[in-house]
Design a protein around this motif. Sequence first.
Motif, PDB file in Angstrom:
ATOM      1  N   GLU A 147     -13.521  48.849 -19.592  1.00 24.97           N
ATOM      2  CA  GLU A 147     -14.339  49.803 -18.840  1.00 24.97           C
ATOM      3  C   GLU A 147     -13.864  51.235 -19.085  1.00 24.97           C
ATOM      4  O   GLU A 147     -14.683  52.143 -19.244  1.00 24.97           O
ATOM      5  N   TRP A 148     -12.562  51.437 -19.114  1.00 22.59           N
ATOM      6  CA  TRP A 148     -12.008  52.761 -19.363  1.00 22.59           C
ATOM      7  C   TRP A 148     -12.426  53.259 -20.753  1.00 22.59           C
ATOM      8  O   TRP A 148     -12.844  54.406 -20.917  1.00 22.59           O
ATOM      9  N   PHE A 149     -12.337  52.383 -21.762  1.00 18.51           N
ATOM     10  CA  PHE A 149     -12.716  52.748 -23.126  1.00 18.51           C
ATOM     11  C   PHE A 149     -14.209  53.060 -23.224  1.00 18.51           C
ATOM     12  O   PHE A 149     -14.607  54.036 -23.869  1.00 18.51           O
ATOM     13  N   LEU A 150     -15.043  52.242 -22.567  1.00 15.97           N
ATOM     14  CA  LEU A 150     -16.483  52.480 -22.614  1.00 15.97           C
ATOM     15  C   LEU A 150     -16.863  53.779 -21.903  1.00 15.97           C
ATOM     16  O   LEU A 150     -17.777  54.489 -22.348  1.00 15.97           O
ATOM     17  N   ARG A 151     -16.182  54.111 -20.814  1.00 14.01           N
ATOM     18  CA  ARG A 151     -16.435  55.394 -20.151  1.00 14.01           C
ATOM     19  C   ARG A 151     -16.052  56.558 -21.067  1.00 14.01           C
ATOM     20  O   ARG A 151     -16.734  57.579 -21.102  1.00 14.01           O
ATOM     21  N   ALA A 152     -14.953  56.387 -21.793  1.00  9.70           N
ATOM     22  CA  ALA A 152     -14.547  57.441 -22.728  1.00  9.70           C
ATOM     23  C   ALA A 152     -15.602  57.640 -23.806  1.00  9.70           C
ATOM     24  O   ALA A 152     -15.916  58.775 -24.173  1.00  9.70           O
ATOM     25  N   LEU A 153     -16.161  56.549 -24.314  1.00 10.44           N
ATOM     26  CA  LEU A 153     -17.223  56.676 -25.314  1.00 10.44           C
ATOM     27  C   LEU A 153     -18.480  57.293 -24.729  1.00 10.44           C
ATOM     28  O   LEU A 153     -19.139  58.120 -25.365  1.00 10.44           O
ATOM     29  N   THR A 154     -18.828  56.885 -23.507  1.00 13.47           N
ATOM     30  CA  THR A 154     -20.051  57.371 -22.878  1.00 13.47           C
ATOM     31  C   THR A 154     -19.963  58.853 -22.534  1.00 13.47           C
ATOM     32  O   THR A 154     -20.890  59.620 -22.802  1.00 13.47           O
ATOM     33  N   TYR A 155     -18.860  59.274 -21.921  1.00 14.70           N
ATOM     34  CA  TYR A 155     -18.724  60.653 -21.467  1.00 14.70           C
ATOM     35  C   TYR A 155     -18.243  61.600 -22.562  1.00 14.70           C
ATOM     36  O   TYR A 155     -18.309  62.809 -22.408  1.00 14.70           O
ATOM     37  N   GLY A 156     -17.698  61.052 -23.638  1.00 15.75           N
ATOM     38  CA  GLY A 156     -17.190  61.903 -24.709  1.00 15.75           C
ATOM     39  C   GLY A 156     -15.860  62.544 -24.401  1.00 15.75           C
ATOM     40  O   GLY A 156     -15.427  63.460 -25.082  1.00 15.75           O
ATOM     41  N   ARG A 157     -15.206  62.104 -23.344  1.00 19.98           N
ATOM     42  CA  ARG A 157     -13.868  62.601 -22.991  1.00 19.98           C
ATOM     43  C   ARG A 157     -13.128  61.464 -22.295  1.00 19.98           C
ATOM     44  O   ARG A 157     -13.729  60.505 -21.845  1.00 19.98           O
ATOM     45  N   LEU A 158     -11.818  61.608 -22.205  1.00 16.34           N
ATOM     46  CA  LEU A 158     -11.021  60.560 -21.575  1.00 16.34           C
ATOM     47  C   LEU A 158     -11.177  60.614 -20.052  1.00 16.34           C
ATOM     48  O   LEU A 158     -10.966  61.664 -19.463  1.00 16.34           O
ATOM     49  N   PRO A 159     -11.553  59.492 -19.437  1.00 15.23           N
ATOM     50  CA  PRO A 159     -11.652  59.483 -17.976  1.00 15.23           C
ATOM     51  C   PRO A 159     -10.260  59.444 -17.357  1.00 15.23           C
ATOM     52  O   PRO A 159      -9.282  59.142 -18.038  1.00 15.23           O
ATOM     53  N   PRO A 160     -10.164  59.765 -16.068  1.00 20.29           N
ATOM     54  CA  PRO A 160      -8.851  59.720 -15.429  1.00 20.29           C
ATOM     55  C   PRO A 160      -8.302  58.301 -15.445  1.00 20.29           C
ATOM     56  O   PRO A 160      -9.021  57.349 -15.209  1.00 20.29           O
ATOM     57  N   LYS A 161      -7.014  58.199 -15.766  1.00 17.43           N
ATOM     58  CA  LYS A 161      -6.391  56.884 -15.867  1.00 17.43           C
ATOM     59  C   LYS A 161      -5.728  56.456 -14.560  1.00 17.43           C
ATOM     60  O   LYS A 161      -5.645  55.285 -14.271  1.00 17.43           O
ATOM     61  N   GLN A 162      -5.220  57.410 -13.837  1.00 16.03           N
ATOM     62  CA  GLN A 162      -4.427  57.079 -12.657  1.00 16.03           C
ATOM     63  C   GLN A 162      -5.286  56.685 -11.479  1.00 16.03           C
ATOM     64  O   GLN A 162      -6.392  57.173 -11.300  1.00 16.03           O
ATOM     65  N   VAL A 163      -4.741  55.812 -10.651  1.00 17.65           N
ATOM     66  CA  VAL A 163      -5.414  55.412  -9.414  1.00 17.65           C
ATOM     67  C   VAL A 163      -5.374  56.597  -8.465  1.00 17.65           C
ATOM     68  O   VAL A 163      -4.343  57.224  -8.259  1.00 17.65           O
ATOM     69  N   GLN A 164      -6.523  56.910  -7.891  1.00 18.90           N
ATOM     70  CA  GLN A 164      -6.629  58.025  -6.956  1.00 18.90           C
ATOM     71  C   GLN A 164      -6.242  57.558  -5.555  1.00 18.90           C
ATOM     72  O   GLN A 164      -6.784  56.560  -5.061  1.00 18.90           O
ATOM     73  N   PRO A 165      -5.310  58.232  -4.882  1.00 22.60           N
ATOM     74  CA  PRO A 165      -4.987  57.838  -3.506  1.00 22.60           C
ATOM     75  C   PRO A 165      -6.171  58.104  -2.579  1.00 22.60           C
ATOM     76  O   PRO A 165      -6.881  59.087  -2.723  1.00 22.60           O
ATOM     77  N   ILE A 166      -6.347  57.205  -1.639  1.00 27.27           N
ATOM     78  CA  ILE A 166      -7.476  57.326  -0.703  1.00 27.27           C
ATOM     79  C   ILE A 166      -7.102  58.181   0.476  1.00 27.27           C
ATOM     80  O   ILE A 166      -6.077  58.165   1.030  1.00 27.27           O
TER      81      ILE A 166
END
Length: 84
Positions: free
Chosen positions: A65-84
Amino acid sequence: MLRVLFQAPAVLAACLVGLALGKRAAALVDKVSPPLEVLVALALFAAQAAFSRLWLRGHRDGPVEWFLRALTYGRLPPKQVQPI
């Protein structure tokens, strides 16, 4: 149900072995015992579960999913878990 749980890792293991060994993998057909096939499937399943646990500790999505988002958006998505 138990049969289905063993089939997915066994199929993935067969695909990986086929990719890694190429034509030499075909020589292993009917030469490996069923108990060994089950052990390989269980080992692969355990390795996948361990990798998944480690990956998801620091990422909000799985690796595909991370790789496909990178391909779709054309940039690297955030990798780290975001604190709630």
